[in-house]
Motif scaffolding. Sequence first.
Motif, PDB file in Angstrom:
ATOM      1  N   LEU A 122      10.025  23.208 -24.600  1.00 24.96           N
ATOM      2  CA  LEU A 122      10.002  22.303 -23.451  1.00 24.96           C
ATOM      3  C   LEU A 122      11.194  22.457 -22.519  1.00 24.96           C
ATOM      4  O   LEU A 122      11.140  22.031 -21.367  1.00 24.96           O
ATOM      5  N   ARG A 123      12.302  23.006 -23.018  1.00 20.48           N
ATOM      6  CA  ARG A 123      13.477  23.128 -22.160  1.00 20.48           C
ATOM      7  C   ARG A 123      13.583  24.553 -21.680  1.00 20.48           C
ATOM      8  O   ARG A 123      14.033  25.426 -22.401  1.00 20.48           O
ATOM      9  N   ARG A 150      16.957   9.346 -14.022  1.00 21.53           N
ATOM     10  CA  ARG A 150      16.360   8.084 -14.473  1.00 21.53           C
ATOM     11  C   ARG A 150      17.231   6.884 -14.152  1.00 21.53           C
ATOM     12  O   ARG A 150      16.719   5.820 -13.802  1.00 21.53           O
ATOM     13  N   ASP A 167      13.052   6.464 -24.040  1.00 22.32           N
ATOM     14  CA  ASP A 167      12.520   7.824 -23.984  1.00 22.32           C
ATOM     15  C   ASP A 167      11.042   7.767 -24.327  1.00 22.32           C
ATOM     16  O   ASP A 167      10.598   6.894 -25.083  1.00 22.32           O
ATOM     17  N   VAL A 168      10.299   8.768 -23.868  1.00 21.56           N
ATOM     18  CA  VAL A 168       8.863   8.793 -24.173  1.00 21.56           C
ATOM     19  C   VAL A 168       8.559   9.607 -25.433  1.00 21.56           C
ATOM     20  O   VAL A 168       7.486   9.452 -26.033  1.00 21.56           O
ATOM     21  N   ASP A 169       9.488  10.444 -25.879  1.00 18.25           N
ATOM     22  CA  ASP A 169       9.190  11.355 -26.992  1.00 18.25           C
ATOM     23  C   ASP A 169       9.424  10.667 -28.338  1.00 18.25           C
ATOM     24  O   ASP A 169      10.204  11.118 -29.173  1.00 18.25           O
ATOM     25  N   TYR A 211       5.946  16.333 -20.448  1.00 18.36           N
ATOM     26  CA  TYR A 211       6.112  15.171 -21.324  1.00 18.36           C
ATOM     27  C   TYR A 211       4.976  14.164 -21.159  1.00 18.36           C
ATOM     28  O   TYR A 211       4.746  13.354 -22.047  1.00 18.36           O
ATOM     29  N   LYS A 230      11.601  17.526 -32.221  1.00 22.12           N
ATOM     30  CA  LYS A 230      12.150  18.184 -31.036  1.00 22.12           C
ATOM     31  C   LYS A 230      11.533  19.561 -30.891  1.00 22.12           C
ATOM     32  O   LYS A 230      11.457  20.315 -31.855  1.00 22.12           O
ATOM     33  N   HIS A 288      22.524   5.555 -28.527  1.00 23.29           N
ATOM     34  CA  HIS A 288      21.459   6.490 -28.158  1.00 23.29           C
ATOM     35  C   HIS A 288      20.795   6.004 -26.869  1.00 23.29           C
ATOM     36  O   HIS A 288      20.362   4.847 -26.799  1.00 23.29           O
ATOM     37  N   ALA A 289      20.699   6.893 -25.891  1.00 21.86           N
ATOM     38  CA  ALA A 289      20.086   6.503 -24.612  1.00 21.86           C
ATOM     39  C   ALA A 289      18.564   6.412 -24.699  1.00 21.86           C
ATOM     40  O   ALA A 289      17.926   6.044 -23.719  1.00 21.86           O
ATOM     41  N   TRP A 311      15.873  20.249 -16.225  1.00 25.17           N
ATOM     42  CA  TRP A 311      15.559  19.157 -17.132  1.00 25.17           C
ATOM     43  C   TRP A 311      16.710  18.163 -17.238  1.00 25.17           C
ATOM     44  O   TRP A 311      16.501  16.970 -17.394  1.00 25.17           O
ATOM     45  N   TYR A 355      12.634  21.802 -28.368  1.00 33.34           N
ATOM     46  CA  TYR A 355      13.463  22.197 -27.230  1.00 33.34           C
ATOM     47  C   TYR A 355      13.090  23.585 -26.704  1.00 33.34           C
ATOM     48  O   TYR A 355      13.022  23.802 -25.516  1.00 33.34           O
ATOM     49  N   VAL A 357       7.473  12.858 -17.129  1.00 33.58           N
ATOM     50  CA  VAL A 357       7.484  13.827 -16.033  1.00 33.58           C
ATOM     51  C   VAL A 357       7.152  15.205 -16.606  1.00 33.58           C
ATOM     52  O   VAL A 357       7.600  15.546 -17.705  1.00 33.58           O
ATOM     53  N   HIS A 402      24.933  14.217 -20.828  1.00 38.71           N
ATOM     54  CA  HIS A 402      24.263  13.778 -19.607  1.00 38.71           C
ATOM     55  C   HIS A 402      24.340  12.259 -19.447  1.00 38.71           C
ATOM     56  O   HIS A 402      25.398  11.680 -19.640  1.00 38.71           O
ATOM     57  N   ASP A 403      23.190  11.634 -19.105  1.00 37.11           N
ATOM     58  CA  ASP A 403      23.179  10.185 -18.889  1.00 37.11           C
ATOM     59  C   ASP A 403      23.669   9.406 -20.115  1.00 37.11           C
ATOM     60  O   ASP A 403      24.279   8.348 -19.990  1.00 37.11           O
ATOM     61  N   PHE A 431       9.748   7.168 -18.739  1.00 37.53           N
ATOM     62  CA  PHE A 431       9.530   8.272 -17.811  1.00 37.53           C
ATOM     63  C   PHE A 431       8.680   9.330 -18.502  1.00 37.53           C
ATOM     64  O   PHE A 431       8.926   9.658 -19.664  1.00 37.53           O
TER      65      PHE A 431
END
Length: 297
Positions: A295-296, A133, A156-158, A70, A290, A211-212, A126, A292, A67, A246-247, A65
């Motif tokens: 970006l957050r 996802r 993840d894309v990062d 990112y 990171k 790790h997701a 965010w 954050y 979005v 989260h997820d 992803f």
Amino acid sequence: MGVCPPARMAQLRDNFTGLLHPWARPEVLTCTSWGAPIVWDGTFDPDAARQQATRQNLTIGLTVFAVGRYLEKYLERFLESAEQHFMVGQRVVYYVFTERPAAVPHVPLGPGRMLRVERVVRERRWQDVSMQRMHTLHEALGGRLGREAHFVLCMDVDQHFSAAFGPEALGESVAQLHAWHYRWPRRLLPFERDSRSAAALGPGEGDFYYHAAVFGGSVAALRGLTAHCARGLRRDRERGLEARWHDESHLNKFFWLHKPAKVLSPEFCWCPDLGRRPDIRCPRLLWAPKEYAELRD
Ligand code: 2GW
Ligand code: MN
């Protein structure tokens, strides 16, 4: 420490990976209590894994992803490095999910490799970008992606690839050990502990913290995983709850209930800030630093 009983070995050879040398890494755990291999550098034969995948004429999906910011920030390097290192020599379909298809960079692709762009709507918070996802993946797996690919890795894309990431990482269901937590005592792992959440694990529950940023499996297994996580996320939201990570919290609950068939060592998704460590011989995918604060918001 982690050597598999011989009876498991025959099975492991059929696990796409030529996992032939668990004893090559006596200093790390190479097998879970339920008999799944934990894939460390040196425990598999990359050529055997490649050959096995080629013989089976696999198509491997890689979903990512990108979005909002990112997309510009991470996607190009992710894809370029994947061309260098991800499943080289196999048939690969990248699935890029974004709200701005026209802004997806044109990365030259090797033979047998394809990129598809899927439009998604941009969530406002965010946390929702990340959590949505699971639902989007579930739908994609029920559609063209599910028909096209045999195995899928969701990332993840990062982050970017830094060494060969091949079919040794494939399995019926695949979980990634989290680089920060793989040496922590189980009771300190950051699972969701609020029993009201669908992601909650009780005291004494939880095998590893996964790790997701990397998970995968067969299309059927991932349909089950994404359905479970999307359902849990929706249920929590209806009750005004949001799990700690989260997820990722829901993913950890899923893998507690449905043990992964294969576990990837932190070499498969390493955090360079942790520095050099003797057990991390060959990092294959590196987290981007990171940012954050930037970006957050
Ligand atoms: C996410 C957080 C804050 C600001 C932006 C975003 C964001 C994420 C975004 O603006 N656009 C976007 O495409 N994403 C996607 O969600 C992207 O693929 C990204 O890699 C992924 C997860 O967000 P990320 O990488 O910022 O979160 P991490 O690295 O802290 O991820 C772990 O925890 C997450 C839940 O908090 C997820 O479970 C993730 O899979 C974990 O690796
Ligand atoms: Mn990330």
